[in-house]
Design a protein around this motif. Sequence first.
Motif, PDB file in Angstrom:
ATOM      1  N   ILE A 130     -27.247  10.699   5.448  1.00 36.53           N
ATOM      2  CA  ILE A 130     -26.433  10.490   4.251  1.00 36.53           C
ATOM      3  C   ILE A 130     -26.345  11.782   3.444  1.00 36.53           C
ATOM      4  O   ILE A 130     -27.173  12.687   3.587  1.00 36.53           O
ATOM      5  N   ARG A 131     -25.327  11.843   2.573  1.00 42.05           N
ATOM      6  CA  ARG A 131     -25.151  12.977   1.668  1.00 42.05           C
ATOM      7  C   ARG A 131     -25.349  12.481   0.241  1.00 42.05           C
ATOM      8  O   ARG A 131     -24.858  11.423  -0.131  1.00 42.05           O
ATOM      9  N   ILE A 132     -26.052  13.274  -0.541  1.00 42.48           N
ATOM     10  CA  ILE A 132     -26.398  12.903  -1.912  1.00 42.48           C
ATOM     11  C   ILE A 132     -25.812  13.937  -2.863  1.00 42.48           C
ATOM     12  O   ILE A 132     -25.891  15.137  -2.603  1.00 42.48           O
ATOM     13  N   LEU A 144     -33.943  16.924  -4.715  1.00 43.46           N
ATOM     14  CA  LEU A 144     -34.985  17.417  -3.804  1.00 43.46           C
ATOM     15  C   LEU A 144     -36.012  16.345  -3.462  1.00 43.46           C
ATOM     16  O   LEU A 144     -36.485  16.278  -2.321  1.00 43.46           O
ATOM     17  N   THR A 145     -36.336  15.495  -4.415  1.00 40.67           N
ATOM     18  CA  THR A 145     -37.276  14.409  -4.129  1.00 40.67           C
ATOM     19  C   THR A 145     -36.670  13.440  -3.129  1.00 40.67           C
ATOM     20  O   THR A 145     -37.337  13.022  -2.170  1.00 40.67           O
ATOM     21  N   LEU A 146     -35.403  13.096  -3.332  1.00 40.32           N
ATOM     22  CA  LEU A 146     -34.748  12.193  -2.377  1.00 40.32           C
ATOM     23  C   LEU A 146     -34.657  12.832  -0.992  1.00 40.32           C
ATOM     24  O   LEU A 146     -34.886  12.160   0.020  1.00 40.32           O
ATOM     25  N   ILE A 156     -25.862  18.002  -2.389  1.00 44.70           N
ATOM     26  CA  ILE A 156     -25.272  19.014  -3.244  1.00 44.70           C
ATOM     27  C   ILE A 156     -25.743  18.761  -4.666  1.00 44.70           C
ATOM     28  O   ILE A 156     -25.740  17.622  -5.142  1.00 44.70           O
ATOM     29  N   GLY A 157     -26.133  19.828  -5.341  1.00 48.34           N
ATOM     30  CA  GLY A 157     -26.486  19.752  -6.752  1.00 48.34           C
ATOM     31  C   GLY A 157     -25.540  20.626  -7.544  1.00 48.34           C
ATOM     32  O   GLY A 157     -25.271  21.760  -7.155  1.00 48.34           O
ATOM     33  N   THR A 158     -25.000  20.087  -8.636  1.00 48.11           N
ATOM     34  CA  THR A 158     -24.118  20.871  -9.497  1.00 48.11           C
ATOM     35  C   THR A 158     -24.751  21.040 -10.865  1.00 48.11           C
ATOM     36  O   THR A 158     -25.539  20.205 -11.315  1.00 48.11           O
ATOM     37  N   ASP A 159     -24.402  22.146 -11.508  1.00 45.60           N
ATOM     38  CA  ASP A 159     -24.851  22.372 -12.877  1.00 45.60           C
ATOM     39  C   ASP A 159     -23.871  23.322 -13.544  1.00 45.60           C
ATOM     40  O   ASP A 159     -23.112  24.023 -12.864  1.00 45.60           O
TER      41      ASP A 159
END
Length: 194
Positions: A130-132, A144-146, A156-159
């Motif tokens: 899966i993609r988170i 990162l925990t997931l 992908i993380g956005t900020d």
Amino acid sequence: MAKAVAANPYVGVTAGDAVRLMTRVLTAAGFEDGAVDARILVPAALGLTKQDVLLAPERALSMDEAHRAQVFEARRLAHEPVSRILGQREFYGRMFAVTPATLDPRPDSETLIEAALEIAGQRGWLNAPIRILDIGTGTGCLLLTLLAELPSASGIGTDLQDAALNAALANAAFLQLETRTDWRLARSMEGLSG
């Protein structure tokens, strides 16, 4: 006339005495968890673990360690969170670096991890690729925990801030998850698809 410099009370004391001294100072200043803070801050000032201090409470502090203990105490007395003093915070059993550009990982956010893992289990995604997506990732602790808990997932993380993404990237590298992550400077889902 020169201003007198206060003597450092941590000079010439043992690790055990330093914990007791900091506990007294923080408690007298109204910190409910003064003893807990002291048991974290003194070992950090010494570059030791809590267990090291418990096993060798008679170990004398060096001048540098006494200085760090005094600085840590002053920062805590100024109500700076322990995690900011140390530059890290535990979340879901893992350590995450925190910076001025990130919020602290919060223990109540661990319920979000629990809920996501429960959903993943119910839907048969525990080992699925899966993609988170983590919007406003900050330290990256949620993503990162997931990823650490779901070994086939990527994310992908956005900020909005480069500095926050740099912190998340460093945390990904520390947790050896950088190959499964992508970090994007973006507002919400701006520029994302798929």
